[in-house]
Design an enzyme around this catalytic site. Structure first.
Site, mmCIF file in Angstrom:
data_model
loop_
_atom_site.group_PDB
_atom_site.id
_atom_site.type_symbol
_atom_site.label_atom_id
_atom_site.label_comp_id
_atom_site.label_asym_id
_atom_site.label_seq_id
_atom_site.Cartn_x
_atom_site.Cartn_y
_atom_site.Cartn_z
ATOM 1 N N SER A 83 0.853 -1.203 0.000
ATOM 2 C CA SER A 83 0.000 0.000 0.000
ATOM 3 C C SER A 83 0.877 1.236 0.000
ATOM 4 C CB SER A 83 -0.871 0.001 1.258
ATOM 5 O OG SER A 83 -1.545 1.230 1.391
ATOM 6 N N TYR A 142 -1.458 -0.562 10.598
ATOM 7 C CA TYR A 142 -1.536 -1.028 9.206
ATOM 8 C C TYR A 142 -0.359 -0.528 8.355
ATOM 9 C CZ TYR A 142 -3.439 -1.393 4.440
ATOM 10 O OH TYR A 142 -3.607 -1.641 3.092
HETATM 11 N N1 LIG Z 1 -8.788 -0.906 -0.898
HETATM 12 C C1 LIG Z 1 -7.796 -0.069 -0.682
HETATM 13 O O1 LIG Z 1 -7.978 1.168 -0.591
HETATM 14 C C2 LIG Z 1 -6.395 -0.605 -0.551
HETATM 15 C C3 LIG Z 1 -5.333 0.314 -0.682
HETATM 16 C C4 LIG Z 1 -4.022 -0.151 -0.588
HETATM 17 C C5 LIG Z 1 -3.777 -1.495 -0.372
HETATM 18 N N2 LIG Z 1 -4.828 -2.362 -0.239
HETATM 19 C C6 LIG Z 1 -4.491 -3.778 -0.003
HETATM 20 O O2 LIG Z 1 -5.082 -4.545 -1.039
HETATM 21 C C7 LIG Z 1 -5.284 -5.884 -0.582
HETATM 22 C C8 LIG Z 1 -6.679 -6.329 -0.968
HETATM 23 O O3 LIG Z 1 -7.602 -5.498 -0.295
HETATM 24 P P1 LIG Z 1 -9.022 -5.101 -0.901
HETATM 25 O O4 LIG Z 1 -9.096 -3.633 -0.859
HETATM 26 O O5 LIG Z 1 -9.286 -5.809 -2.161
HETATM 27 O O6 LIG Z 1 -9.926 -5.662 0.299
HETATM 28 P P2 LIG Z 1 -11.326 -6.435 0.327
HETATM 29 O O7 LIG Z 1 -12.227 -5.987 -0.754
HETATM 30 O O8 LIG Z 1 -11.785 -6.297 1.755
HETATM 31 O O9 LIG Z 1 -10.899 -7.961 0.056
HETATM 32 C C9 LIG Z 1 -10.114 -8.651 0.983
HETATM 33 C C10 LIG Z 1 -9.966 -10.096 0.521
HETATM 34 O O10 LIG Z 1 -9.124 -10.780 1.451
HETATM 35 C C11 LIG Z 1 -9.802 -11.954 1.924
HETATM 36 N N3 LIG Z 1 -9.412 -12.187 3.316
HETATM 37 C C12 LIG Z 1 -9.605 -11.376 4.384
HETATM 38 N N4 LIG Z 1 -9.134 -11.955 5.496
HETATM 39 C C13 LIG Z 1 -8.636 -13.160 5.122
HETATM 40 C C14 LIG Z 1 -8.034 -14.236 5.824
HETATM 41 N N5 LIG Z 1 -7.861 -14.194 7.172
HETATM 42 N N6 LIG Z 1 -7.624 -15.328 5.129
HETATM 43 C C15 LIG Z 1 -7.817 -15.402 3.792
HETATM 44 N N7 LIG Z 1 -8.387 -14.411 3.069
HETATM 45 C C16 LIG Z 1 -8.803 -13.310 3.740
HETATM 46 C C17 LIG Z 1 -11.290 -11.638 1.776
HETATM 47 O O11 LIG Z 1 -12.080 -12.803 1.563
HETATM 48 P P3 LIG Z 1 -12.813 -13.653 2.725
HETATM 49 O O12 LIG Z 1 -13.536 -12.676 3.588
HETATM 50 O O13 LIG Z 1 -13.690 -14.582 1.936
HETATM 51 O O14 LIG Z 1 -11.723 -14.390 3.435
HETATM 52 C C18 LIG Z 1 -11.281 -10.842 0.463
HETATM 53 O O15 LIG Z 1 -11.269 -11.710 -0.632
HETATM 54 C C19 LIG Z 1 -5.010 -5.865 0.924
HETATM 55 O O16 LIG Z 1 -3.730 -6.393 1.171
HETATM 56 C C20 LIG Z 1 -5.035 -4.385 1.288
HETATM 57 O O17 LIG Z 1 -4.238 -4.090 2.399
HETATM 58 C C21 LIG Z 1 -6.125 -1.954 -0.317
#
Ligand SMILES: NC(=O)c1ccc[n+]([C@@H]2O[C@H](COP(=O)([O-])OP(=O)(O)OC[C@H]3O[C@@H](n4cnc5c(N)ncnc54)[C@H](OP(=O)(O)O)[C@@H]3O)[C@@H](O)[C@H]2O)c1
Length: 261
Positions: free
Chosen positions: A137, A150
C-alpha cells in the site's frame, strides 16, 4: 499451442484479489483461488472461463497458511504466479487495541506473505521462472494515520518484496510490491472506516490497479505505484521532511473517517 500458466491469488473473493482473478483468467491463466468464504469462491470459479481450483483457507491461522504453502510447493502442479493479496486494516486506536486484533493483522498482512513467499520462491528459482506480486500500500511509505499499525505492516511488505526481488532477479524470477492508494473495494467497510467524506478523485478502480500492476511486473519493476497522483504522493512521502509529513498527518485526522485516536 502455448502451455497454460497457473496463478494462485489470495483474497480472491473481493476487491483487488477478485480483479486479479478476472484479469488473469482473461489472459488465459488457470487459477487457484484462496479466501475464507467457500461459497463466494465457488461462485467466482463458476463465472471464470478457465480451469479454477478453490482453496478455502484462513491465512491468519497456521493451518490455513500450511494448506496454501503445501499447494504452492507441490512439484506436480507448479504455480507460475503468486499474488499475495489478502490483507486487512483495523479502525481503532492502538491505545484501545487488543493483542488478539494486532496479532491477527500481523498474521495476515505480514506472516502469511512471508510464509507463502517462502513456499513459492525456492521452487520458482529452481525452475528458473516465476512471478510473485505482494499487494502492499502507499500507506507503507509514511506513517500518516497516528496510532494505526496497518502502515507498519505494509512497510514490511514493500521492504521484504524489494529485498527478495533483488535476490532472485538474475534467476528468472520476479518479485514486486504493488502499492495502491485508496481503491474502491470492501476493505474500508470491513474495517469500519467511514470514507463517505473522502473526495471521489482520490479513488482508484481495482481493475486499473491490477492492470497497472501486471504491466509494471512485466517491465521488471520491483515496486509499483498505480496512478500518477499516488506516484506524486509517494515521491512526497519519500522526500518531504518528516516534520512536514507529521503536520500534514495531524491536519488530515478525521478526514478519512478513522475512529478518534
Ligand atoms: N482498498 C484499498 O484502498 C487498498 C489500498 C491499498 C492497499 N490495499 C491492499 O489490497 C489488498 C486487498 O484489499 P481489498 O481492498 O481488495 O480488500 P477487500 O475488498 O476487503 O478484500 C479482501 C480479501 O481478502 C480476503 N481475506 C480477508 N481476510 C482473510 C483471511 N484471514 N484469510 C484469507 N483471506 C482473507 C477476503 O475474503 P474472505 O472474507 O472470503 O476471506 C477478500 O477476498 C489488501 O492487502 C489491502 O491491504 C487496499
Amino acid at each position: 499451442m502455448t502451455e497454460r500458466r497457473t496463478a494462485l491469488v489470495t483474497g480472491a473473493t473481493a476487491g483487488i484479489g477478485a480483479a486479479f482473478a478476472r484479469e488473469l483468467a482473461a489472459e488465459g491463466h488457470a487459477l487457484v483461488l484462496v479466501a475464507r468464504d467457500r461459497e463466494r469462491l465457488a461462485g467466482l470459479a463458476e463465472e471464470l472461463p478457465v480451469p479454477v481450483e478453490v482453496l478455502p483457507a484462513d491465512l491468519a491461522t497456521a493451518e490455513g497458511c500450511d494448506a496454501v504453502a503445501a499447494r504452492l510447493a507441490d512439484p506436480a502442479r507448479p504455480i507460475d504466479l503468486l499474488v499475495n493479496n489478502a490483507g486487512r486494516s483495523l479502525n481503532r486506536s492502538f491505545l484501545r487495541s487488543s493483542v488478539e486484533a494486532e496479532e491477527e493483522l500481523l498474521r495476515l498482512n505480514v506472516h502469511a506473505v512471508m510464509r507463502l513467499t517462502l513456499a513459492a520462491l525456492p521452487p520458482m528459482v529452481e525452475r528458473g521462472r516465476g512471478d510473485i506480486v505482494n499487494v502492499s500500500s502507499v500507506a507503507g511509505f509514511a506513517s500518516l494515520s497516528p496510532g494505526s499499525t496497518y502502515p507498519a505492516s505494509k512497510a514490511w511488505v514493500t521492504s521484504f518484496s524489494e529485498s527478495q526481488a533483488q535476490l532472485v532477479r538474475r534467476k528468472g524470477v520476479r518479485v514486486m510490491a504493488l502499492c495502491p492508494g485508496y481503491t474502491r473495494t470492501e476493505f474500508h467497510e470491513r474495517a469500519g472506516i467511514d470514507v463517505s467524506r473522502s473526495p471521489s478523485w482520490l479513488w482508484l478502480d481495482a481493475r486499473a490497479v491490477v492492470r497497472d500492476g501486471l504491466r509494471d511486473l512485466r517491465r521488471g519493476r520491483m515496486v509499483s505505484v498505480p496512478d500518477w497522483k499516488y506516484k506524486l504522493a509517494v515521491f512526497g512521502m519519500r522526500h518531504a521532511p518528516r516534520g512536514l509529513l507529521q503536520r500534514a498527518s495531524r491536519d488530515s485526522r478525521g478526514r478519512i473517517g478513522h475512529e478518534d485516536r
